[in-house]
Write a protein that holds these residues in place. Sequence first.
Motif: not given
Length: 320
Positions: A298-308
């Motif tokens: 699962l790849a997440l853009p930086p602005f969503l990484e804290s909510k992984r």
Amino acid sequence: MELLGIHHLSAMTANAQKNVDFYTKILGLRMVKRTVNQDEPSMYHLFYGDEVGNPGTELTFFEIPRAGQNHNGNNSISTTSLRVPSDEALSYWENRLNQYEVENEGIIEQFGRKVLPFEDFEKQRLILVSDEKNLGVVGGHPWEKSPVDSTHGIIGLGPIHLTVPDIKPTEAILTRVMGFRRAGDYIHHQSSHSVVVYETGEGGTGGELHVQERPELKQERLGRGGVHHVAFRVSTESELRNWLAKLNEIGVGNSGFVDRFYFKSVYFREPNGILFELATDGPGFATDEDQDYLGESLALPPFLESKREEIEQKLNPIKY
């Protein structure tokens, strides 16, 4: 400013695992990015394409598990084409689709090309189109690890079909605003209605919209097996901003500038309500993953990484 061709197309599925199985194991596409809908991170957004997901090869899906069946109709992106290298490749594909019991119409001719219409497991309308006579936008390169023979593999998106109640306002925005050229017409093999072909960039299979006017149809109700939007290629971010200024200048309502991390975008609806996107060619899908391992996690853009952790808990695991 000139749009270079089709960038990507985004459709709807109710089952991410079955979607992955169909598009990777049967159609042989590479899943180049496993991520989430950035506007609704509780749902998957899956990207398929050629070996690296080059612009013009990307077919994407939003997963909505409880989505009802798409009700086909007007004001819609009604059919998605996928390019293959040759007429010979279509014979290979006809055998392969029959082998996997995929509903298809057999090889026919459309706008002077050999094509093979078929449906996926959710009845999304698809067409394989031969690139044998293509002199326009160049296709991509099939993934070497694909289960499909690379000499016959899918090399990108082909003509995208629209169905509208009135073609005149759609033609106006395509030709007067977006720079498309009218390239010809033909009679649709099922409806017997005229289909008008518009092209952009270098034209050919990777740069066409096929528009059919059907005033008698009801408006489409979007669901699984339907298409959400189509995106067109813009070379750079600065050119995208010029397009945004142009849309604002002539009063076309739009999303404003949107950073999707893998590309930059602007969204707007043409007069018949179909959602269009302008998207930059870069930076691409290898921005946050090694090219050899695209789509494997699962790849997440930086602005969503804290909510992984929170996001992963809401997603069903996918085997790939």
